[in-house]
Design a protein around this motif. Structure first.
Motif, mmCIF file in Angstrom:
data_model
loop_
_atom_site.group_PDB
_atom_site.id
_atom_site.type_symbol
_atom_site.label_atom_id
_atom_site.label_comp_id
_atom_site.label_asym_id
_atom_site.label_seq_id
_atom_site.Cartn_x
_atom_site.Cartn_y
_atom_site.Cartn_z
ATOM 1 N N GLN A 4 0.841 -1.195 0.000
ATOM 2 C CA GLN A 4 0.000 0.000 0.000
ATOM 3 C C GLN A 4 0.879 1.250 0.000
ATOM 4 O OE1 GLN A 4 -3.489 0.125 -0.125
ATOM 5 N NE2 GLN A 4 -3.120 -2.031 -0.648
ATOM 6 N N PRO A 5 0.494 2.254 -0.791
ATOM 7 C CA PRO A 5 1.315 3.466 -0.835
ATOM 8 C C PRO A 5 1.342 4.152 0.528
ATOM 9 C CG PRO A 5 -0.802 3.815 -1.932
ATOM 10 C CD PRO A 5 -0.690 2.352 -1.645
ATOM 11 N N SER A 6 2.492 4.703 0.841
ATOM 12 C CA SER A 6 2.664 5.402 2.115
ATOM 13 C C SER A 6 2.497 6.895 1.890
ATOM 14 C CB SER A 6 4.046 5.106 2.686
ATOM 15 O OG SER A 6 4.271 5.862 3.851
ATOM 16 N N ARG A 7 1.668 7.518 2.722
ATOM 17 C CA ARG A 7 1.432 8.955 2.615
ATOM 18 C C ARG A 7 1.691 9.607 3.959
ATOM 19 N NH1 ARG A 7 -2.703 6.564 -0.366
ATOM 20 N NH2 ARG A 7 -2.933 7.292 -2.514
ATOM 21 N N PRO A 8 2.528 10.625 4.015
ATOM 22 C CA PRO A 8 2.689 11.357 5.275
ATOM 23 C C PRO A 8 1.342 11.908 5.730
ATOM 24 C CG PRO A 8 4.366 12.007 3.683
ATOM 25 C CD PRO A 8 3.381 11.150 2.945
ATOM 26 N N ALA A 9 1.070 11.828 7.016
ATOM 27 C CA ALA A 9 -0.215 12.280 7.539
ATOM 28 C C ALA A 9 -0.474 13.741 7.198
ATOM 29 C CB ALA A 9 -0.256 12.071 9.057
ATOM 30 N N ALA A 10 0.572 14.556 7.168
ATOM 31 C CA ALA A 10 0.396 15.984 6.888
ATOM 32 C C ALA A 10 -0.089 16.250 5.471
ATOM 33 C CB ALA A 10 1.718 16.729 7.126
ATOM 34 N N LEU A 11 0.070 15.268 4.566
ATOM 35 C CA LEU A 11 -0.323 15.461 3.171
ATOM 36 C C LEU A 11 -1.566 14.655 2.789
ATOM 37 C CD1 LEU A 11 3.179 15.388 1.426
ATOM 38 C CD2 LEU A 11 1.885 17.365 2.248
ATOM 39 N N ALA A 12 -2.087 13.873 3.706
ATOM 40 C CA ALA A 12 -3.269 13.055 3.397
ATOM 41 C C ALA A 12 -4.458 13.945 3.064
ATOM 42 C CB ALA A 12 -3.597 12.158 4.585
ATOM 43 N N ARG A 13 -5.103 13.652 1.923
ATOM 44 C CA ARG A 13 -6.278 14.395 1.441
ATOM 45 C C ARG A 13 -5.976 15.876 1.197
ATOM 46 N NH1 ARG A 13 -9.724 10.266 0.033
ATOM 47 N NH2 ARG A 13 -9.903 8.772 1.746
ATOM 48 N N GLN A 14 -4.729 16.212 0.960
ATOM 49 C CA GLN A 14 -4.350 17.619 0.822
ATOM 50 C C GLN A 14 -3.913 17.956 -0.603
ATOM 51 O OE1 GLN A 14 -4.677 19.953 3.104
ATOM 52 N NE2 GLN A 14 -5.388 18.526 4.674
ATOM 53 N N VAL A 15 -3.896 19.237 -0.892
ATOM 54 C CA VAL A 15 -3.310 19.808 -2.102
ATOM 55 C C VAL A 15 -2.120 20.636 -1.617
ATOM 56 C CG1 VAL A 15 -3.698 21.286 -4.113
ATOM 57 C CG2 VAL A 15 -5.566 19.889 -3.202
ATOM 58 N N PHE A 16 -0.977 20.518 -2.266
ATOM 59 C CA PHE A 16 0.226 21.129 -1.704
ATOM 60 C C PHE A 16 1.246 21.467 -2.787
ATOM 61 C CE2 PHE A 16 0.594 16.556 -1.757
ATOM 62 C CZ PHE A 16 1.866 16.322 -2.276
ATOM 63 N N ARG A 17 2.194 22.305 -2.411
ATOM 64 C CA ARG A 17 3.324 22.633 -3.286
ATOM 65 C C ARG A 17 4.363 21.527 -3.149
ATOM 66 N NH1 ARG A 17 3.358 28.192 -4.844
ATOM 67 N NH2 ARG A 17 5.206 27.623 -6.055
ATOM 68 N N GLY A 18 4.725 20.935 -4.267
ATOM 69 C CA GLY A 18 5.702 19.859 -4.231
ATOM 70 C C GLY A 18 7.041 20.304 -3.680
ATOM 71 N N SER A 19 7.486 21.499 -4.077
ATOM 72 C CA SER A 19 8.786 21.991 -3.617
ATOM 73 C C SER A 19 8.800 22.169 -2.102
ATOM 74 C CB SER A 19 9.113 23.318 -4.302
ATOM 75 O OG SER A 19 8.108 24.282 -4.042
#
Length: 330
Positions: A4-19
């Motif tokens: 299963q892919p691992s996602r940091p909790a801070a980015l779950a269901r979020q839209v964010f700047r990759g940089s």
């Protein structure tokens, strides 16, 4: 079974700047290219589980816009709950003061205004939904509208009020689409005819003021779908009398039917048959409904999606002939 892919909790269901995610050590550049993340714009990513709708497009656009930008027109109408106002692939419409010095870019339509628009009060409005249909939104006490609250590029969005969004939509979009969106705002009780009159008067001297009043004059909150709005407006522009939407026809049995469009004085009705009317059970209900209307002394014409878009002149001739046969005189 693949891991299963691992996602940091801070980015779950979020839209964010990759940089920013990389700078903060939440992800590597290699991980950004994985299936867990969806690239939306240059340096803008989202959790791939998020539904790809216009709300997601708005959240992505916000991370590329100045803080004074306001979602407007059809984008604001979408966020107020008119889901057909815009799709994932449609441009996000934003309003900025002239001092912002930002131009339109692929996927973002920028409009400028000297005075500040009227905004939605803090904390309101529906937003992007996840795949399990739960809203991803800030609590009402957290501030205005949509919040992408991670450290990887946090932004808060604001959008125009429903009445202002109606005015912007009427001015910016082609008329058939604009009327359908204003119909949606009216039908959901987000605006009233009085609200439209007030916003039209308030903006009467601005460019597009006359066009907005014309679009508002064609709007009707009784429409059940954008194609019904489209059909109604085209019939009116073809010179036919304005029909009544969802006019109640009470049968002797007590049952009340509501055809899509009706001219009660002439007992003529028009029903729009979309693609879903091909369903066998729906076809059965439609035919039963037709029999009831005909038995009550009404002339009923059916218009399919194909004829609306490919043979509208023929449709207009048929409706005109039915009205004339039932006593209409222009």
């Amino acid at each position: 079974m693949p891991p299963q892919p691992s996602r940091p909790a801070a980015l779950a269901r979020q839209v964010f700047r990759g940089s920013e995610a990389v700078r903060l050590g939440l992800l590597s550049r290699h991980q950004l290219r994985g299936a867990s993340w969806l690239r939306l714009r240059h340096d803008v990513y989202a959790d791939a589980r998020l539904r790809r709708d216009h709300g997601l497009a708005c959240r992505a656009a916000a991370l590329r816009l100045p803080p004074e930008a306001v979602l407007a027109g059809p984008s604001a109408a979408y966020l107020h709950g008119v889901e057909h106002a815009a799709s994932f692939t449609d441009d996000v419409h934003v309003l900025v003061p002239r001092s912002a010095r930002i131009d339109s870019q692929p996927g973002i339509r920028v409009h400028t205004l000297g005075a500040a628009p009227v905004l939605l009060p803090a904390g309101g409005g529906p937003v992007t939904r996840t795949d399990d249909d739960r809203a991803v939104a800030a609590e009402a006490t957290a501030g205005p509208a949509i919040v992408d609250g991670t450290a990887a590029g946090a932004r808060v969005l604001r959008w125009s009020t429903p009445a202002q969004a109606a005015w912007e939509t009427a001015v910016w979009l082609e008329p058939f689409r604009a009327v359908a969106i204003v119909d949606g705002l009216l039908g959901r009780g987000l605006v009233t005819p009085a609200d439209l009159t007030a916003v039209a008067e308030r903006n009467a001297d601005r460019p597009g003021g006359r066009r907005a009043r014309w679009v508002f004059g064609l709007a009707d909150g009784g429409a059940q779908s954008p194609p019904e709005s489209h059909l109604r407006v085209r019939l009116v522009l073809a010179g036919l009398p304005r029909p009544v939407t969802q006019h109640p026809i009470r049968l002797a049995s007590g049952l009340a039917l509501h055809p899509d469009l009706a001219w009660p004085a002439f007992r003529v009705a028009v029903e729009y048959d979309g693609h879903w009317h091909a369903d066998a059970e729906q076809l059965h209900r439609d035919r039963q409904r037709l029999n009831h209307l005909v038995g009550a002394g009404w002339v009923v014409l059916h218009v399919t999606s194909r004829r609306l878009h490919r043979d509208f002149p023929g449709v207009a001739r048929e409706v005109r002939a039915a009205l004339v046969a039932c006593g209409w005189r222009r």
